[in-house]
Design a protein around this motif. Structure first.
Motif: not given
Length: 100
Positions: A13-17, A21-23, A75-77
């Motif tokens: 989850l943290r990696g996906s967020a 956010s990097e994109f 926030s995404l996490f």
């Protein structure tokens, strides 16, 4: 003999967020460049994900985008966590199709 677990392809989850956010940071730079908000000379071309990306060299803008993406990542996490929690709860009650 102990088996080795390959963790290269694991999604967290943290990696996906962080990836989303990097994109978002690259998208913000792209919008600033394409809309002509800053001069073309204030952007530098870098290669990321096999594509040429234009990133601003203005320190104020870089700081603003970095702060924005850091907040977005956090926030995404928590958003992703809540979706999984609701999905898990829905599956437990057999109502997964009713929610989505």
């Amino acid at each position: 003999m102990a088996s080795r677990t390959i963790t290269k392809d694991i999604i967290t989850l943290r990696g996906s967020a962080a990836i989303v956010s990097e994109f978002f940071g690259y998208a913000a730079n792209s919008i600033l460049y394409n809309r002509g908000v800053y001069a073309e000379e204030s952007f530098a071309k870098v290669k990321k994900y096999g594509l040429p990306m234009l990133l601003t060299q203005d320190e104020g803008v870089k700081t603003f985008i970095a702060n924005l993406t850091a907040q977005l990542s956090g926030s995404l996490f928590f958003f992703f966590q809540s979706i999984l929690w609701v999905s898990n709860l829905s599956i437990d009650f057999g109502e997964f199709d009713a929610i989505f």
